[in-house]
Design an enzyme around this catalytic site. Structure first.
Site, mmCIF file in Angstrom:
data_model
loop_
_atom_site.group_PDB
_atom_site.id
_atom_site.type_symbol
_atom_site.label_atom_id
_atom_site.label_comp_id
_atom_site.label_asym_id
_atom_site.label_seq_id
_atom_site.Cartn_x
_atom_site.Cartn_y
_atom_site.Cartn_z
ATOM 1 N N HIS A 108 0.832 -1.200 0.000
ATOM 2 C CA HIS A 108 0.000 0.000 0.000
ATOM 3 C C HIS A 108 0.863 1.244 0.000
ATOM 4 C CE1 HIS A 108 0.475 0.772 4.403
ATOM 5 N NE2 HIS A 108 0.434 -0.550 4.521
ATOM 6 N N ASP A 164 1.311 -10.361 0.259
ATOM 7 C CA ASP A 164 1.137 -9.009 0.771
ATOM 8 C C ASP A 164 2.087 -8.791 1.932
ATOM 9 O OD1 ASP A 164 0.103 -6.451 1.023
ATOM 10 O OD2 ASP A 164 -1.787 -7.070 1.931
ATOM 11 N N HIS A 198 4.215 2.879 12.592
ATOM 12 C CA HIS A 198 3.086 3.636 13.144
ATOM 13 C C HIS A 198 3.473 4.558 14.292
ATOM 14 C CE1 HIS A 198 -0.556 1.163 11.487
ATOM 15 N NE2 HIS A 198 0.460 1.145 10.641
ATOM 16 N N ASP A 201 -0.122 4.322 1.065
ATOM 17 C CA ASP A 201 -0.396 5.299 2.125
ATOM 18 C C ASP A 201 0.334 4.977 3.413
ATOM 19 O OD1 ASP A 201 -2.197 3.030 2.279
ATOM 20 O OD2 ASP A 201 -3.281 4.111 3.839
ATOM 21 N N GLU A 251 -4.970 1.654 2.829
ATOM 22 C CA GLU A 251 -4.941 0.464 3.696
ATOM 23 C C GLU A 251 -4.991 0.838 5.158
ATOM 24 O OE1 GLU A 251 -3.199 -2.837 6.117
ATOM 25 O OE2 GLU A 251 -2.521 -0.741 5.886
ATOM 26 N N GLU A 252 -4.342 1.946 5.509
ATOM 27 C CA GLU A 252 -4.298 2.357 6.909
ATOM 28 C C GLU A 252 -5.659 2.805 7.430
ATOM 29 O OE1 GLU A 252 -1.948 1.562 8.590
ATOM 30 O OE2 GLU A 252 -0.080 1.614 7.440
#
Length: 579
Positions: A180, A278, A552, A182, A249-250
């Site tokens: 992803h 993935d 994160h 993002d 995705e986030e």
């Protein structure tokens, strides 16, 4: 930057006695892979037959199907290169200082584009915050010119990227690599805590620092590096190779991966991919004295329940014994006082993780090892293991247990007015043995036993009324879905040809002594939209744990040495997929 030479299609938005440590089998395999697979064919056939007959991780309706003779932790050999000129050239290229520097710059450039996604994002085309992805696409097109000029690029819902590399043999199902674009936002209040600015992509000689460096621009860039490197060598795969990169995705992927998956099902059909890879899993890490690769073969489910309490309002100077907020507090307290229990069954990939740890982990406590091995045929031993592991680490507990967490509370608008309507939202991550319906039934039971017997209230649980349904009820409790629930994912097989190739490639790149052990993810990736496309879905970020940190949060970073190992895995998996 501007997009150059794009050939894309724009799609609409729309526990017992100590046992000796098992010996690891070692074998010298021929360099030719055909000979290699012939040598191991009998072993694989026995393993596969036993697994299919006695332990089917996919069968959730038969949680306990203990194996008597099947290997508890089946391992497949490291694949050996064909010693072709291409593979030698690539190995030499990736090992060069020039390639290292180039790869570092590619990672830095990607991290420097702040492709943040927010929970309150509007639709594509309406919310200007999506526009940053135009900059990211321009960067990718400039950084990977051969991918953008030679392969088919499809833009799905504007910012989703789907790349197709046509293979020579249409009879072979494609491989699909996912990631992803993002990243989670950087809170302004935390920026001063970063060692280096979060979007500076500072390289300190070991790590590239910045938001998204390890989640998961390393995956996106790694896959594209693999494609570009092979294209530079004029390579054309036998099977079609595809890449799909979502952009939200986030925030659960509703406008990115969901659209890409729908498009793929439309143009390719169901069960059209041989393998989908993935991000995710626990990467390469040490367990009990051995090195393990822990790909995620399944994911827990996801279910948010809104609990609404409605009571009569009035002035706070003459309150009832319990206000709506007080009753809601009782409900939350009752839920927390009745947690789910940890359980361990063969349907859970973590069951196999533990079996592998018991077989290959030289430092494991004998009591634990013996109970894990007994768990193959003993529910009692399995429960002992589950309870023991749950008390060791909360992260391990929730690999075996449905979690419940009250994350949102809302109610009350004025200090002197009794709240008429208040609510809380409880998030559940559902164990693979459970279903959404089990969570609904359990929550309804807890409230009936602990709340309705104490308060004269009506309970409306997903449209079913109970409790005091007369006019004398003091109020009403409503249980409803907060958003769309997600059942636990199907568990991917670890006896398929796709898995054997995948596991063999991991050992080929990271070392033949690596133990590849199926595992479980407590969170979800974009693969939740791809279940119809393949039974072989694996979630694995090919990075050693020491080479990534702080996804994160503050000081996120990725080690470039480890990143290049990931590039090598993607390249080799493409090559191995041809055979």
């Amino acid at each position: 930057m501007s997009l150059k030479k794009l050939n894309y299609t724009l799609l609409p938005q729309s526990e017992a006695d100590p046992q000796p440590t098992p010996r690891r089998s070692r074998c010298s395999w021929a360099s030719r892979r055909a000979c290699q697979w012939a040598s191991v064919a009998i072993l694989v056939a026995v393993i596969t037959a036993a697994l299919v007959a006695t332990r089917k991780p996919q069968d959730r309706d038969n949680h306990w199907s203990p194996a008597v003779s099947a290997p508890a932790c089946p391992q497949y050999p490291a694949l050996k290169p064909l010693s072709s000129g291409l593979e030698k050239d690539i190995e030499k290229l990736i090992g060069s200082d020039e390639y290292f520097k180039k790869s570092t710059k590619l990672m830095q450039g990607a991290v420097q584009v702040p492709t943040e996604s927010f929970d309150d994002m509007g639709k594509v085309g309406e919310d200007e915050r999506w526009d940053i992805f135009e900059d990211f696409h321009a960067y990718l097109a400039d950084a990977f010119p051969l991918v953008w000029s030679k392969l088919e690029i499809t833009k799905v819902n504007t910012w989703g990227l789907l790349i197709e590399w046509k293979g020579k043999d249409d009879s072979l199902k494609p491989y699909l690599f996912m990631g992803h674009q993002d990243v989670v936002p950087v809170l302004p209040a935390t920026e001063s805590r970063w060692k280096y600015p979060p979007y500076s992509a500072h390289y300190d000689g070991r790590f590239v620092w910045g938001r998204g460096a390890s989640d998961c621009k390393n995956v996106v860039i790694g896959v594209l590096e693999a494609f570009e490197t092979l294209l530079e060598k004029d390579f054309t795969p036998q099977r079609t190779i595809m890449a799909g990169f979502g952009f939200d995705e986030e925030i659960s992927g509703p406008q990115g991966a969901q659209f890409i998956a729908r498009h793929l099902e439309d143009i390719k059909g169901k069960d059209s991919f041989e393998l989908i890879l993935d991000e995710g899993g626990l990467g390469i890490t040490e367990l009990n004295g051995a090195m393990f690769a822990l790909p995620g073969l399944g994911e827990k489910g996801y279910f948010d329940v809104r609990i609404v309490v409605e009571t009569e309002g009035g002035h706070s100077s003459v309150p009832p014994d319990h206000t709506g907020i007080g009753i809601l507090s009782h409900i939350v307290s009752a839920i927390e006082a009745n947690p789910y229990e940890p359980d361990l069954t063969p349907v859970n990939p973590y069951f196999t993780t533990l079996q592998c740890a018991a077989e290959y982990g030289t430092d494991m406590d004998p009591w634990l090892r013996n109970n894990i091995q007994k768990a193959i045929t003993s529910k009692k031993a399995a429960k002992s293991v589950a309870d023991f592991m749950a008390n060791q680490d909360v992260h391990l507990r929730y690999l075996m247990q449905t979690s419940q967490a009250t994350d949102i509370v809302s109610g009350g608008v004025k200090i002197n007015a009794l709240p008429e309507k208040v609510y809380a939202v409880v998030n559940h991550r559902i164990a693979v043995e459970n279903r959404v319906a089990d969570i609904q039934k359990n929550m309804q039971s807890v409230i009936k036993k602990t709340i309705l017997e104490k308060f004269s209230l009506t309970l409306d649980a997903w449209g079913t009324l109970s409790g005091n349904t007369s006019a004398s009820a003091l109020g009403k409790i409503t249980l409803e879905n907060f958003d769309e629930p997600l059942e636990p994912s199907p568990v991917s097989p670890f006896d398929s040809e796709a898995y054997k190739t995948f596991a063999g490639t991991i050992k080929q790149i990271f070392g033949a002594d690596i133990v590849v052990a199926p595992s479980l993810m407590t969170g979800n990736t974009d693969t939740k939209f791809y279940w119809n496309l393949s039974k072989n879905i694996y979630r694995f970020s090919p990075t050693r744990n020491e080479g990534r940190a702080n996804a994160h949060t503050v000081d996120e970073r990725v080690g470039m040495k480890e990143h290049l190992e990931g590039v090598r895995l993607y390249i080799q998996l493409i090559l191995n997929g041809d055979l």
